[in-house]
Design a protein around this motif. Structure first.
Motif, short mmCIF file in Angstrom:
data_model
loop_
_atom_site.label_atom_id
_atom_site.label_comp_id
_atom_site.label_asym_id
_atom_site.label_seq_id
_atom_site.Cartn_x
_atom_site.Cartn_y
_atom_site.Cartn_z
N ARG A 1 6.28 10.22 42.73
CA ARG A 1 5.71 8.93 42.99
C ARG A 1 5.00 8.56 41.86
O ARG A 1 4.73 7.40 41.71
CB ARG A 1 4.76 9.04 44.32
CG ARG A 1 5.69 9.33 45.45
CD ARG A 1 5.11 9.13 46.70
NE ARG A 1 6.02 9.60 47.84
CZ ARG A 1 6.95 8.89 48.44
NH1 ARG A 1 7.17 7.64 47.77
NH2 ARG A 1 7.63 9.38 49.31
N PHE A 2 4.27 9.71 40.98
CA PHE A 2 3.53 9.16 39.77
C PHE A 2 4.50 8.72 38.54
O PHE A 2 4.21 7.64 37.99
CB PHE A 2 2.61 10.00 39.28
CG PHE A 2 1.82 9.81 38.00
CD1 PHE A 2 0.86 9.00 38.14
CD2 PHE A 2 2.03 10.38 37.00
CE1 PHE A 2 0.02 8.70 36.91
CE2 PHE A 2 1.48 10.15 35.90
CZ PHE A 2 0.31 9.15 35.81
N ASN A 3 5.55 9.38 38.46
CA ASN A 3 6.27 9.20 37.35
C ASN A 3 7.57 7.98 37.67
O ASN A 3 8.09 7.74 36.75
CB ASN A 3 7.23 10.34 36.88
CG ASN A 3 6.16 11.28 36.18
OD1 ASN A 3 5.23 10.94 35.55
ND2 ASN A 3 6.68 12.64 36.49
N GLN B 1 -1.79 2.00 35.01
CA GLN B 1 -2.20 1.08 36.01
C GLN B 1 -2.13 1.70 37.61
O GLN B 1 -3.18 1.36 38.20
CB GLN B 1 -1.12 -0.27 36.19
CG GLN B 1 -1.64 -1.49 36.97
CD GLN B 1 -3.07 -1.96 36.47
OE1 GLN B 1 -3.03 -2.09 35.43
NE2 GLN B 1 -3.64 -2.17 37.40
N THR B 2 -1.25 2.43 37.70
CA THR B 2 -1.46 3.34 39.00
C THR B 2 -2.41 4.23 39.06
O THR B 2 -3.05 4.23 40.10
CB THR B 2 -0.04 4.19 39.18
OG1 THR B 2 1.30 3.33 38.87
CG2 THR B 2 -0.01 4.94 40.35
N GLU B 3 -2.95 4.76 38.01
CA GLU B 3 -4.09 5.58 38.12
C GLU B 3 -5.41 4.88 38.23
O GLU B 3 -6.28 5.29 39.08
CB GLU B 3 -4.23 6.29 36.72
CG GLU B 3 -5.16 7.58 36.50
CD GLU B 3 -4.79 8.70 37.77
OE1 GLU B 3 -5.83 9.18 38.03
OE2 GLU B 3 -3.79 8.90 37.82
N LYS B 4 -5.47 3.73 37.58
CA LYS B 4 -6.54 2.85 37.80
C LYS B 4 -6.57 2.20 39.16
O LYS B 4 -7.61 2.31 39.83
CB LYS B 4 -6.44 1.14 36.83
CG LYS B 4 -6.69 1.65 35.41
CD LYS B 4 -6.58 0.36 34.61
CE LYS B 4 -6.90 0.64 33.26
NZ LYS B 4 -6.47 -0.68 32.34
N ASN B 5 -5.50 2.02 39.83
CA ASN B 5 -5.51 1.52 41.34
C ASN B 5 -5.98 2.57 42.01
O ASN B 5 -6.78 2.28 43.04
CB ASN B 5 -4.15 0.98 41.50
CG ASN B 5 -3.86 -0.25 40.83
OD1 ASN B 5 -4.64 -0.81 40.20
ND2 ASN B 5 -2.52 -0.59 40.68
N ARG B 6 -5.60 3.84 41.88
CA ARG B 6 -5.87 4.98 42.66
C ARG B 6 -7.48 5.27 42.66
O ARG B 6 -8.18 5.52 43.57
CB ARG B 6 -5.24 6.20 42.34
CG ARG B 6 -5.17 7.26 43.13
CD ARG B 6 -4.40 8.41 42.66
NE ARG B 6 -3.10 8.14 42.64
CZ ARG B 6 -2.22 8.77 41.52
NH1 ARG B 6 -2.74 9.64 40.62
NH2 ARG B 6 -1.10 8.39 41.54
N ASP B 7 -8.00 5.24 41.36
CA ASP B 7 -9.19 5.46 41.04
C ASP B 7 -10.30 4.33 41.62
O ASP B 7 -11.44 4.68 42.45
CB ASP B 7 -9.51 5.47 39.62
CG ASP B 7 -9.33 6.65 39.17
OD1 ASP B 7 -8.65 7.77 39.75
OD2 ASP B 7 -9.01 6.70 37.78
N TRP B 8 -9.88 3.01 41.56
CA TRP B 8 -10.65 2.12 42.21
C TRP B 8 -10.65 2.08 43.74
O TRP B 8 -11.58 1.72 44.39
CB TRP B 8 -9.97 0.61 41.78
CG TRP B 8 -10.59 -0.37 42.47
CD1 TRP B 8 -9.80 -1.28 43.31
CD2 TRP B 8 -12.07 -0.85 42.82
NE1 TRP B 8 -10.74 -2.16 43.78
CE2 TRP B 8 -11.94 -1.94 43.59
CE3 TRP B 8 -13.15 -0.39 42.13
CZ2 TRP B 8 -13.22 -2.59 43.94
CZ3 TRP B 8 -14.47 -1.01 42.37
CH2 TRP B 8 -14.33 -2.09 43.53
N GLY B 9 -9.52 2.57 44.40
CA GLY B 9 -9.41 2.71 45.75
C GLY B 9 -10.25 3.72 46.39
O GLY B 9 -10.98 3.79 47.35
N ARG B 10 -10.36 4.88 45.42
CA ARG B 10 -11.54 5.92 45.92
C ARG B 10 -12.61 5.56 45.83
O ARG B 10 -13.60 5.52 46.51
CB ARG B 10 -11.19 7.00 44.93
CG ARG B 10 -9.91 7.93 45.31
CD ARG B 10 -10.05 9.37 44.33
NE ARG B 10 -8.75 9.86 44.27
CZ ARG B 10 -8.08 10.12 43.15
NH1 ARG B 10 -8.65 10.03 42.05
NH2 ARG B 10 -7.05 10.53 43.36
N GLU B 11 -13.09 4.61 44.48
CA GLU B 11 -14.38 4.12 44.47
C GLU B 11 -14.63 3.20 45.40
O GLU B 11 -15.95 3.12 45.96
CB GLU B 11 -14.38 3.50 43.04
CG GLU B 11 -15.79 3.20 42.79
CD GLU B 11 -16.74 4.03 42.72
OE1 GLU B 11 -18.01 3.85 42.86
OE2 GLU B 11 -16.49 5.45 42.27
#
Length: 159
Positions: A21-23, A140-150
């Motif tokens: 799902r990441f790749n 971008q996926t990583e940024k969205n995931r981090d923002w969701g956690r924050e």
């Protein structure tokens, strides 16, 4: 035919390909049976398998899964199987034709997502038609995931 729904809660997941799902950008998900030997089923029931490095390809009008690791069954002695042998995926001809056409025409990939036992106790594999992500898409996926956690953390603390 539409893709099959696999949202059943009473299934035992044996192996999960979380990196897929990441790749890859997952488009359509299909459920396929796997042609297995007896010791492979016993080893899967113990919960030992790795689907992370595996991939699916069409050969002779059939869909095969390569590099799918099922370790040897300890009590299997001389009747044991090869851990990384190619295994046939059991799907309808139309589904196989649809998948292979998308791979050849659009340059997409057939990615295995999960291996599980369904309600009837049969080993199934969830495969998906996917498109590879570029490096900036992964970022971008990583940024969205981090923002969701924050965001969840801020809502939880009330700040």
């Amino acid at each position: 035919m539409a893709a099959k729904k696999t949202g059943s809660p009473n299934r035992k997941v044996v192996a999960d390909n979380r990196k897929a799902r990441f790749n890859f950008e997952i488009e359509t998900v299909y459920e396929a049976g796997i042609e297995l030997k007896g010791t492979e089923v016993k080893s899967l029931r113990e919960g030992k398998a790795n689907v992370a490095e595996s991939y699916a390809a069409e050969e002779g009008g059939e869909l095969w899964i390569y590099n799918f690791y099922i370790p040897e069954y300890l009590q299997g002695n001389r009747f044991n199987h090869e851990p990384r042998r190619p295994r046939k995926l059991l799907m309808h001809r139309r589904e196989i034709a649809r998948l292979t056409a998308a791979v050849q025409k659009d340059g997409k990939t057939i990615v295995p997502l999960k291996v599980y036992f369904n309600e009837k106790g049969r080993a199934k594999m969830e495969v998906a038609l996917a498109k590879g992500k570029k490096l900036h898409d992964k970022r971008q996926t990583e940024k969205n995931r981090d923002w969701g956690r924050e965001k969840q953390r801020l809502l939880k603390t009330g700040g």
